[in-house]
Write a protein that holds these residues in place. Structure first.
Motif, PDB file in Angstrom:
ATOM      1  N   GLN A 153       5.783   4.160   2.935  1.00 37.50           N
ATOM      2  CA  GLN A 153       6.968   3.531   2.339  1.00 37.50           C
ATOM      3  C   GLN A 153       7.948   3.073   3.414  1.00 37.50           C
ATOM      4  O   GLN A 153       8.453   1.954   3.373  1.00 37.50           O
ATOM      5  CB  GLN A 153       7.659   4.508   1.392  1.00 37.50           C
ATOM      6  N   TYR A 154       8.209   3.934   4.373  1.00 34.18           N
ATOM      7  CA  TYR A 154       9.200   3.634   5.405  1.00 34.18           C
ATOM      8  C   TYR A 154       8.776   2.432   6.251  1.00 34.18           C
ATOM      9  O   TYR A 154       9.565   1.543   6.524  1.00 34.18           O
ATOM     10  CB  TYR A 154       9.425   4.861   6.295  1.00 34.18           C
ATOM     11  N   PHE A 155       7.528   2.428   6.665  1.00 34.24           N
ATOM     12  CA  PHE A 155       7.052   1.354   7.533  1.00 34.24           C
ATOM     13  C   PHE A 155       6.439   0.193   6.748  1.00 34.24           C
ATOM     14  O   PHE A 155       5.949  -0.771   7.325  1.00 34.24           O
ATOM     15  CB  PHE A 155       6.049   1.901   8.559  1.00 34.24           C
ATOM     16  N   GLU A 156       6.484   0.301   5.397  1.00 32.85           N
ATOM     17  CA  GLU A 156       5.990  -0.739   4.505  1.00 32.85           C
ATOM     18  C   GLU A 156       4.565  -1.158   4.867  1.00 32.85           C
ATOM     19  O   GLU A 156       4.236  -2.337   4.968  1.00 32.85           O
ATOM     20  CB  GLU A 156       6.939  -1.947   4.505  1.00 32.85           C
ATOM     21  N   ILE A 157       3.734  -0.131   5.049  1.00 35.61           N
ATOM     22  CA  ILE A 157       2.332  -0.340   5.375  1.00 35.61           C
ATOM     23  C   ILE A 157       1.503   0.173   4.218  1.00 35.61           C
ATOM     24  O   ILE A 157       1.582   1.343   3.865  1.00 35.61           O
ATOM     25  CB  ILE A 157       1.955   0.426   6.675  1.00 35.61           C
ATOM     26  N   ASP A 158       0.720  -0.711   3.613  1.00 32.35           N
ATOM     27  CA  ASP A 158      -0.127  -0.286   2.506  1.00 32.35           C
ATOM     28  C   ASP A 158      -1.349   0.455   3.036  1.00 32.35           C
ATOM     29  O   ASP A 158      -1.726   1.500   2.543  1.00 32.35           O
ATOM     30  CB  ASP A 158      -0.586  -1.496   1.674  1.00 32.35           C
ATOM     31  N   GLN A 159      -1.984  -0.111   4.036  1.00 30.79           N
ATOM     32  CA  GLN A 159      -3.186   0.507   4.578  1.00 30.79           C
ATOM     33  C   GLN A 159      -3.310   0.107   6.038  1.00 30.79           C
ATOM     34  O   GLN A 159      -3.044  -1.027   6.410  1.00 30.79           O
ATOM     35  CB  GLN A 159      -4.406   0.035   3.794  1.00 30.79           C
ATOM     36  N   LEU A 160      -3.693   1.063   6.853  1.00 29.34           N
ATOM     37  CA  LEU A 160      -3.911   0.762   8.267  1.00 29.34           C
ATOM     38  C   LEU A 160      -5.332   0.244   8.457  1.00 29.34           C
ATOM     39  O   LEU A 160      -6.246   0.661   7.748  1.00 29.34           O
ATOM     40  CB  LEU A 160      -3.695   2.022   9.112  1.00 29.34           C
ATOM     41  N   PRO A 161      -5.554  -0.668   9.424  1.00 26.39           N
ATOM     42  CA  PRO A 161      -6.889  -1.172   9.665  1.00 26.39           C
ATOM     43  C   PRO A 161      -7.811  -0.042  10.120  1.00 26.39           C
ATOM     44  O   PRO A 161      -7.372   0.872  10.809  1.00 26.39           O
ATOM     45  CB  PRO A 161      -6.700  -2.214  10.766  1.00 26.39           C
TER      46      PRO A 161
END
Length: 162
Positions: A153-161
């Motif tokens: 949520q904080y870094f607005e990342i849904d999924q990391l590669p």
């Protein structure tokens, strides 16, 4: 001070000063800024503190600290601060978080090998901020470290590669 500023009553002037300063302010500083006397300042501060105390729905309060008077967020609203204000992470802690996120999960022992012993402190800070969680390894003495939903949520990342 400008003429507009001096048109406010003393209580309002002090409230504005405490808000704008954003840190505890001594009576001497308030006297200097308002050109009012010590007794007037003390009386106005008591009125201001009383006004905030009688507004229980207010998120703010005026408190006396060793360094002076401050307009601050009430204790009951501190959880908002933690959720809304960005965490202040130094570069080394961010790099440790990145190492955890890229491997997710990672053994703490492997993280220390990669990042050095300073990472123990980074892990503690990241745990306190809720960006990672720690669970004991089923077999062995180390811990698994993994990122949390708060990280996403904080870094607005849904999924990391991968």
């Amino acid at each position: 001070m400008g003429s507009e500023y001096t048109n406010f009553n003393l209580v309002t002037q002090i409230e504005a000063i405490l808000y704008l300063k954003g840190k505890p302010t001594s009576c001497a500083e308030i006297e200097e800024l308002t050109q009012a006397g010590e007794e007037e300042i003390e009386s106005a501060l008591i009125k201001l503190m009383s006004d905030y105390a009688h507004r229980p729905e207010s998120a703010l309060e005026v408190v006396e600290t060793p360094a002076g008077y401050a307009l601050q967020l009430r204790h009951c609203c501190q959880n908002l601060l933690e959720n809304l204000v960005p965490a202040d992470l130094n570069t080394a802690t961010l790099r440790t978080l990145a190492a955890i996120a890229l491997t997710n999960p990672i053994l703490q022992s492997d993280l220390i090998t990669v990042r050095g012993s300073g990472a123990y402190q980074h892990v503690q800070e990241l745990l306190e901020l809720g960006f990672i969680r720690k669970r004991r390894q089923a077999e062995g003495r180390s811990y698994w470290l993994e990122i949390t939903d708060k990280f996403h949520q904080y870094f607005e990342i849904d999924q990391l590669p991968t």
